[in-house]
Write a protein that holds these residues in place. Sequence first.
Motif, PDB file in Angstrom:
ATOM      1  N   GLU A 152       2.869  11.414 -24.087  1.00 40.19           N
ATOM      2  CA  GLU A 152       3.124  10.211 -25.238  1.00 40.19           C
ATOM      3  C   GLU A 152       4.121   9.554 -25.132  1.00 40.19           C
ATOM      4  O   GLU A 152       5.068   9.960 -24.919  1.00 40.19           O
ATOM      5  N   GLY A 153       4.252   8.284 -25.470  1.00 41.28           N
ATOM      6  CA  GLY A 153       5.363   7.528 -25.438  1.00 41.28           C
ATOM      7  C   GLY A 153       5.674   6.841 -23.951  1.00 41.28           C
ATOM      8  O   GLY A 153       6.567   5.917 -23.973  1.00 41.28           O
ATOM      9  N   VAL A 154       5.052   7.193 -23.164  1.00 39.36           N
ATOM     10  CA  VAL A 154       5.151   6.396 -21.733  1.00 39.36           C
ATOM     11  C   VAL A 154       4.045   5.722 -21.647  1.00 39.36           C
ATOM     12  O   VAL A 154       2.840   5.908 -21.984  1.00 39.36           O
ATOM     13  N   THR A 155       4.211   4.586 -21.163  1.00 34.11           N
ATOM     14  CA  THR A 155       3.302   3.405 -21.029  1.00 34.11           C
ATOM     15  C   THR A 155       1.979   4.023 -20.030  1.00 34.11           C
ATOM     16  O   THR A 155       2.171   4.610 -18.996  1.00 34.11           O
ATOM     17  N   ARG A 156       0.887   3.854 -20.705  1.00 32.23           N
ATOM     18  CA  ARG A 156      -0.300   4.477 -19.939  1.00 32.23           C
ATOM     19  C   ARG A 156      -1.288   3.126 -19.413  1.00 32.23           C
ATOM     20  O   ARG A 156      -2.187   2.730 -19.859  1.00 32.23           O
ATOM     21  N   VAL A 157      -0.380   2.563 -18.305  1.00 35.87           N
ATOM     22  CA  VAL A 157      -1.135   1.438 -17.717  1.00 35.87           C
ATOM     23  C   VAL A 157      -0.988   1.651 -16.210  1.00 35.87           C
ATOM     24  O   VAL A 157      -0.195   1.883 -15.606  1.00 35.87           O
ATOM     25  N   VAL A 158      -2.217   1.378 -15.610  1.00 31.61           N
ATOM     26  CA  VAL A 158      -2.518   1.570 -14.304  1.00 31.61           C
ATOM     27  C   VAL A 158      -1.621   0.562 -13.448  1.00 31.61           C
ATOM     28  O   VAL A 158      -1.820  -0.645 -13.677  1.00 31.61           O
ATOM     29  N   THR A 159      -0.673   0.989 -12.675  1.00 33.98           N
ATOM     30  CA  THR A 159       0.224  -0.105 -11.947  1.00 33.98           C
ATOM     31  C   THR A 159      -0.163  -0.029 -10.429  1.00 33.98           C
ATOM     32  O   THR A 159      -0.748   0.770  -9.833  1.00 33.98           O
ATOM     33  N   PHE A 160       0.457  -0.956  -9.781  1.00 32.79           N
ATOM     34  CA  PHE A 160       0.258  -0.743  -8.215  1.00 32.79           C
ATOM     35  C   PHE A 160       0.913   0.379  -7.542  1.00 32.79           C
ATOM     36  O   PHE A 160       0.031   0.700  -6.848  1.00 32.79           O
ATOM     37  N   LYS A 161       2.011   0.859  -8.148  1.00 30.89           N
ATOM     38  CA  LYS A 161       2.451   1.942  -7.549  1.00 30.89           C
ATOM     39  C   LYS A 161       1.560   3.179  -7.870  1.00 30.89           C
ATOM     40  O   LYS A 161       1.480   4.130  -6.730  1.00 30.89           O
ATOM     41  N   ASP A 162       0.915   3.284  -9.024  1.00 24.13           N
ATOM     42  CA  ASP A 162      -0.013   4.293  -9.264  1.00 24.13           C
ATOM     43  C   ASP A 162      -1.113   4.260  -8.189  1.00 24.13           C
ATOM     44  O   ASP A 162      -1.745   5.186  -7.628  1.00 24.13           O
ATOM     45  N   LEU A 163      -1.892   3.017  -8.114  1.00 28.80           N
ATOM     46  CA  LEU A 163      -2.730   2.840  -7.090  1.00 28.80           C
ATOM     47  C   LEU A 163      -2.342   3.187  -5.660  1.00 28.80           C
ATOM     48  O   LEU A 163      -2.914   3.615  -4.744  1.00 28.80           O
ATOM     49  N   GLU A 164      -1.056   2.735  -5.286  1.00 30.44           N
ATOM     50  CA  GLU A 164      -0.375   2.702  -3.980  1.00 30.44           C
ATOM     51  C   GLU A 164      -0.406   4.322  -3.574  1.00 30.44           C
ATOM     52  O   GLU A 164      -0.818   4.823  -2.597  1.00 30.44           O
ATOM     53  N   SER A 165       0.274   5.236  -4.591  1.00 31.96           N
ATOM     54  CA  SER A 165       0.440   6.467  -4.520  1.00 31.96           C
ATOM     55  C   SER A 165      -0.906   7.273  -4.297  1.00 31.96           C
ATOM     56  O   SER A 165      -1.052   8.224  -3.447  1.00 31.96           O
ATOM     57  N   ALA A 166      -1.903   6.849  -5.203  1.00 34.59           N
ATOM     58  CA  ALA A 166      -3.311   7.419  -4.649  1.00 34.59           C
ATOM     59  C   ALA A 166      -3.941   7.137  -3.669  1.00 34.59           C
ATOM     60  O   ALA A 166      -4.565   8.123  -3.071  1.00 34.59           O
ATOM     61  N   ALA A 167      -3.843   6.072  -3.210  1.00 31.81           N
ATOM     62  CA  ALA A 167      -4.424   5.365  -1.838  1.00 31.81           C
ATOM     63  C   ALA A 167      -3.544   6.252  -0.755  1.00 31.81           C
ATOM     64  O   ALA A 167      -4.177   6.766   0.275  1.00 31.81           O
ATOM     65  N   GLU A 168      -2.122   6.435  -0.854  1.00 31.70           N
ATOM     66  CA  GLU A 168      -1.559   7.432   0.118  1.00 31.70           C
ATOM     67  C   GLU A 168      -2.135   8.697   0.258  1.00 31.70           C
ATOM     68  O   GLU A 168      -2.398   9.489   1.282  1.00 31.70           O
ATOM     69  N   THR A 169      -2.531   9.249  -0.906  1.00 28.68           N
ATOM     70  CA  THR A 169      -3.108  10.691  -0.975  1.00 28.68           C
ATOM     71  C   THR A 169      -4.327  10.674  -0.663  1.00 28.68           C
ATOM     72  O   THR A 169      -4.770  11.663   0.562  1.00 28.68           O
TER      73      THR A 169
END
Length: 187
Positions: A152-169
């Motif tokens: 909680e308190g951290v922005t919960r928005v999917v960003t390019f970095k989130d998608l990039e990291s998931a794509a790497e995985t």
Amino acid sequence: AAGHRSGNEAFGARSLFEDARLMQAVVVLDRFDVRDFTLDKDVLSHGASNFLYHMERFPGTVLLLVSAEQQLGNVVHRLHPAFVSGLKFMIQVPRPSAGERERLWKRALPQKCPVRCSAQNFADLGSRFALTGGQINKAVYRAAAAVALRPEGVTRVVTFKDLESAAETEKAKGEGEASRLYAQQFL
């Protein structure tokens, strides 16, 4: 569809095909493991023989979704003739192009999901990661889950970095040892 069963759980073939016949449904077997039907085996196992028996007698449509990196012709010659003779059509679906992947990335994100990505970010994902549609869906799910689990308190928005990291995985999973061993079986 009568049932969506992964892998060769379909060796409960009698009930699967009977249910599908009664419902006049299409049978979809996702991630079907063709290794039970290869020429490496002189005789097909009881489960494989049972499956073929019911598949050949089923009046409807059966879709076997098989993941194979090689060209279809390189895989088919390794299959047992009894299995191949039971198939009416074999269709190879190629990996999506960079442009198609870009569109898949955009479509995989639910409309209600908060996203902070530019059109260029999606183009980048499409060109940098040669993933399948299924892998893109898994990457989006992975990114969204990681965002949802942020404290909680951290922005919960999917960003390019989130998608990039998931794509790497997903890319790393696709290049893993199990995938290499599976691919070698059909050389």
